[in-house]
Design a protein around this motif. Structure first.
Motif, PDB file in Angstrom:
ATOM      1  N   CYS A   1       0.885  -0.989  -0.024  1.00 40.55           N
ATOM      2  CA  CYS A   1      -0.039   0.148  -0.123  1.00 40.55           C
ATOM      3  C   CYS A   1       0.799   1.224   0.031  1.00 40.55           C
ATOM      4  O   CYS A   1       0.666   2.190  -0.771  1.00 40.55           O
ATOM      5  CB  CYS A   1      -0.685   0.164   1.217  1.00 40.55           C
ATOM      6  N   ALA A   2       2.054   1.308   0.668  1.00 44.32           N
ATOM      7  CA  ALA A   2       2.718   2.323   0.871  1.00 44.32           C
ATOM      8  C   ALA A   2       3.589   2.658  -0.482  1.00 44.32           C
ATOM      9  O   ALA A   2       3.428   3.782  -0.963  1.00 44.32           O
ATOM     10  CB  ALA A   2       3.962   2.159   1.890  1.00 44.32           C
TER      11      ALA A   2
ATOM     12  N   MET B   1       0.954   4.215  -2.820  1.00 44.98           N
ATOM     13  CA  MET B   1       0.494   5.485  -2.137  1.00 44.98           C
ATOM     14  C   MET B   1       0.913   6.750  -3.361  1.00 44.98           C
ATOM     15  O   MET B   1       2.201   6.710  -3.621  1.00 44.98           O
ATOM     16  CB  MET B   1       0.886   6.076  -1.094  1.00 44.98           C
TER      17      MET B   1
ATOM     18  N   ASP C   1       2.531  10.409  -4.473  1.00 42.60           N
ATOM     19  CA  ASP C   1       3.581  11.104  -3.835  1.00 42.60           C
ATOM     20  C   ASP C   1       3.553  12.719  -4.449  1.00 42.60           C
ATOM     21  O   ASP C   1       4.342  13.347  -4.258  1.00 42.60           O
ATOM     22  CB  ASP C   1       4.762  10.803  -3.713  1.00 42.60           C
TER      23      ASP C   1
ATOM     24  N   SER D   1      -0.075  13.251   0.742  1.00 47.41           N
ATOM     25  CA  SER D   1       0.143  11.944   0.586  1.00 47.41           C
ATOM     26  C   SER D   1       1.511  11.581   1.231  1.00 47.41           C
ATOM     27  O   SER D   1       1.466  10.294   1.579  1.00 47.41           O
ATOM     28  CB  SER D   1      -0.026  11.849  -1.152  1.00 47.41           C
TER      29      SER D   1
ATOM     30  N   ARG E   1       1.979   8.558   4.239  1.00 51.91           N
ATOM     31  CA  ARG E   1       3.027   7.502   3.755  1.00 51.91           C
ATOM     32  C   ARG E   1       4.049   7.465   5.113  1.00 51.91           C
ATOM     33  O   ARG E   1       4.273   6.508   5.628  1.00 51.91           O
ATOM     34  CB  ARG E   1       3.888   7.590   2.361  1.00 51.91           C
TER      35      ARG E   1
ATOM     36  N   THR F   1      -9.542  11.249   6.272  1.00 53.28           N
ATOM     37  CA  THR F   1      -8.413  10.130   6.472  1.00 53.28           C
ATOM     38  C   THR F   1      -8.078  10.383   7.830  1.00 53.28           C
ATOM     39  O   THR F   1      -7.899   9.030   8.402  1.00 53.28           O
ATOM     40  CB  THR F   1      -7.380  10.536   5.455  1.00 53.28           C
TER      41      THR F   1
ATOM     42  N   THR G   1      -5.033   4.358   2.450  1.00 51.21           N
ATOM     43  CA  THR G   1      -3.905   5.027   1.873  1.00 51.21           C
ATOM     44  C   THR G   1      -3.939   5.416   0.595  1.00 51.21           C
ATOM     45  O   THR G   1      -3.145   6.008  -0.089  1.00 51.21           O
ATOM     46  CB  THR G   1      -2.892   3.921   1.906  1.00 51.21           C
ATOM     47  N   ASP G   2      -5.242   5.682   0.185  1.00 51.36           N
ATOM     48  CA  ASP G   2      -5.587   6.138  -1.249  1.00 51.36           C
ATOM     49  C   ASP G   2      -4.603   5.602  -2.511  1.00 51.36           C
ATOM     50  O   ASP G   2      -3.965   6.589  -3.273  1.00 51.36           O
ATOM     51  CB  ASP G   2      -5.177   7.723  -1.285  1.00 51.36           C
ATOM     52  N   ALA G   3      -4.187   4.071  -2.342  1.00 52.45           N
ATOM     53  CA  ALA G   3      -3.388   3.690  -3.169  1.00 52.45           C
ATOM     54  C   ALA G   3      -3.794   3.805  -4.655  1.00 52.45           C
ATOM     55  O   ALA G   3      -4.844   3.986  -5.127  1.00 52.45           O
ATOM     56  CB  ALA G   3      -3.315   2.028  -2.836  1.00 52.45           C
TER      57      ALA G   3
END
Length: 670
Positions: free
Chosen positions: A67-68, A71, A73, A78, A82, A128, A184-186
């Motif tokens: 997930c990280a 994410m 950037d 964002s 992370r 979030t 995480t808004d992947a």
């Protein structure tokens, strides 16, 4: 293969970080929608502690890592999210310290938090933050009510938030995964392979040694090959382990296999596989990150049912603790074995994978613990083996090159146009007796920043037989890869050697004589990155207003050389226009950029300077348009080392007016 004008759905079997560079590159392609398929049997270090603290829960670490990675950037929010998810509690964190942090997050009392965490939360969006606070509160309440204290040292805050999501979702692991992906808004999706049943991973080596946990599987061990892996409902207790140690390997295998569990598949995983356009079996810790996923009931059948997808196996580059005795061939064989669930289901190998990306070390790579190469015996009939040096300088896969090969494969099979993928420029510096300038040129190229174009960079110097110490001087420049041809070699030989060594999808030829500016590399590369052209020449003559004066500066006392220099280039330009209907203002420029695949397809044969004429003739024969852009040029005099002669120009002219021989005709005539 389906039409590829739309976006493509790519499913990548992954671990935590083993497929990181490949996933990063896939995310950069505008037409690709990425889904990572992950198992969660990890039980090492803090992950093992949290699994023991929350009975019934699988390991969250690989889910968090994926997930990280997915994410975004592009905003400060964002990036701070992370950082929050990846934050680890420092050494010395007590139970009360950990609970205090979780309570402060749950109550959103930022003044009670360490500054680094307060800063992160202060930048994240309200919705979030509220979800983070909920997960923190649920885990805080659970931890505070337990009689046994949790060890927070070096534990990721993201793992604790995941545990909170798991508890808040009625201990439904896959529901927790979905919640964490949403949190995480992947940019892609992360899906757990199984239905979430809590199982433990055990391994058996050929000599009967039992690796009783996933942590032992991935940790230091003997070079004896791993015989098999097993998914069990619980860890083997000490008494059972002691009893097994007295048995023969076959007996231990029978005992463990009789107790093995083959978990059910997550319906989300089945849907992702069945709708995928491309399925990639990634590299990584095979016996813990990849093979256990393949033991899932129905997974191999789901892959088989998708008959239109391109299916690609990517072998490891380096040996790891658990694949020390493996070859890429044995990895393929084990992949098939586990996809068939150890023979429980009949699946033809070609139904599982059609292409196999195998690492081939560069000749100058030096001593490395690379995985031994594959033999074709491990590949199903009709399988496509792609042997390339996939390795980046960090010892991991060059993700961009993998994706470039995937794009090429898809376009070839589909006979369609998936947008090209640009990931790295290879600057091939040609050198012969340039001791006075070579180090300066190489340092300027190493300082060149390609990040505005989103490209990586490598600089390769190819020495064609210098006698003045140029090669030794070049070898002192850090970061430059230096190669030598055998004996004195011409320009064509040097260019081919550089092309063979180049890992980038864009190849630039650049001389080491100090006449060209490093900044102009960006100028010739940009049109290729923008997919406007596949070939760009840097023209020295576009900005020259008085050609006669320019030639006099180069040849102040040599009237013949002045005449040839002035009219030779014009003659080559006219010849190109008359023979090929291509106007070229500077046929002999030393700064040229190419799409690597196109350059390889030209199949250049010339050994010397005449290769410049061959390039023009073969581009014309292939109906390939190229662009000329103006560049700066500081000419040298003959006394300063200028090497081109009238004979070089005549040989180039011969190549321009000569009809290129088609490859098929070349093969017939030998």
């Amino acid at each position: 293969m389906p039409e590829v004008s739309r976006s493509l759905r790519v499913v990548l079997f992954s671990g935590g970080r083993g497929t990181g560079s490949i996933a990063d590159a896939l995310l950069r392609h505008p037409q690709i929608r990425l889904t990572l398929l992950v198992n969660a049997y990890d039980d090492g270090l803090s992950t093992g502690r949290i699994r023991a603290f929350v009975p019934g829960m699988l390991g969250p670490s690989d889910i968090r890592k994926c997930c990280a990675r997915l994410m975004p950037d592009d905003t400060r929010a964002s990036r701070e999210l992370r950082a929050l998810v990846e934050h680890r509690f420092p050494a010395g964190t007590t139970r009360d310290d950990g609970l205090a942090v979780l309570d402060a997050i749950a109550r959103l009392e930022l003044d009670r938090l360490p500054p680094i965490l307060a800063g992160c939360i202060g930048e994240i969006g309200l919705l979030t933050v509220r979800e983070i606070a909920l997960f923190a509160r649920v885990f805080h309440e659970y931890a505070a009510s337990r009689s046994n204290a949790f060890d927070y040292e070096d534990c990721s805050l993201g793992n604790l938030l995941f545990a909170g999501a798991y508890l808040s979702r009625n201990r439904d692991f896959n529901a927790a995964v979905r919640a964490f992906v949403a949190l995480t808004d992947a940019r892609g999706d992360v899906i757990h392979v199984t239905d979430g049943e809590n199982l433990v991973l055990v391994g058996l080596k050929e000599d009967g040694t039992i690796l009783a946990s996933e942590a032992e599987l991935v940790g230091p061990q003997s070079r004896v090959p791993l015989r098999d892996i097993y998914l069990l409902r619980d860890y083997l207790d000490p008494a059972t382990l002691e009893a097994l140690c007295g048995l023969a390997p076959d007996e231990i295998h029978a005992f463990l296999e009789a107790r093995s569990v083959y978990p059910r598949m997550n319906p989300d995983c089945a849907a992702a596989i069945e709708s995928a356009d491309i399925v990639i079996y990634g590299p990584g810790t095979q016996h813990s990150s990849l093979y256990p996923s393949y033991l899932t009931q129905g997974l191999g059948e789901a892959v088989r049912s998708n008959r239109s997808a391109e299916k690609i196996f990517v072998a490891n580059i380096r040996v790891d603790h658990e694949i020390q005795a493996e070859t890429s061939a044995s990895l393929v064989q084990k992949f098939t074995h586990y996809m068939r669930r150890k023979g429980r289901v009949r699946l033809a190998p070609e139904e599982l994978a059609g292409s196999f990306f195998v690492h081939a070390s560069a000749p100058d790579a030096g001593p490395r613990r690379s995985l031994l190469p594959s033999s074709t015996a491990a590949v199903p009939p009709g399988g496509n083996v792609v042997r390339v040096d996939w390795e980046s300088n960090r010892g991991e896969h060059m993700g961009g090159r993998v994706v470039d090969e995937v794009v090429s494969l898809v376009n070839l099979r589909a006979q369609a146009t998936l947008a090209g993928f640009h990931y790295m420029i290879s600057i091939v510096v040609t050198c012969r007796d340039d001791a006075e300038t070579v180090q300066r040129v190489l340092r300027e190229l190493m300082l060149l920043d390609m990040s505005p174009l989103g490209l990586g960079k490598e600089v390769i110097l190819v020495d064609g037989g210098s006698l003045d110490g140029s090669f030794e001087l070049a070898s002192q420049v850090r970061g430059v890869r230096c190669l030598r041809t055998r004996g004195a070699s011409g320009r064509g030989d040097v260019l081919r050697a550089g092309l063979e060594a180049a890992a980038g999808d864009i190849v630039v030829f650049f001389p080491s004589d100090g006449e060209y500016r490093a900044d102009d590399v960006l100028r010739v590369v940009s049109p290729i990155v923008d997919d406007q052209f596949k070939v760009v020449f840097g023209s020295r003559t576009v900005r020259v207003t008085d050609l006669s004066a320019h030639m006099r500066q180069i040849y102040p006392a040599d009237r013949l050389a002045y005449f040839v220099g002035k009219w030779g280039g014009i003659t080559l330009s006219i010849a190109s226009l008359l023979v090929h209907n291509r106007s070229v203002s500077d046929p002999l420029t030393g700064l040229k950029a190419f799409d690597r695949r196109l350059l390889r397809a030209l199949d250049l044969r010339s050994s010397g300077f005449e290769v410049e004429g061959e390039i023009i003739a073969k581009l014309a024969a292939a109906n390939t348009l190229f662009l000329e852009v103006p560049i700066e040029f500081q000419s040298r005099r003959r006394a300063q080392g200028k090497k081109t002669s009238v004979f070089d120009g005549l040989r180039a002219l011969r190549q321009i007016v000569r009809r290129p021989v088609p490859e098929s005709e070349t093969e017939r005539t030998g």
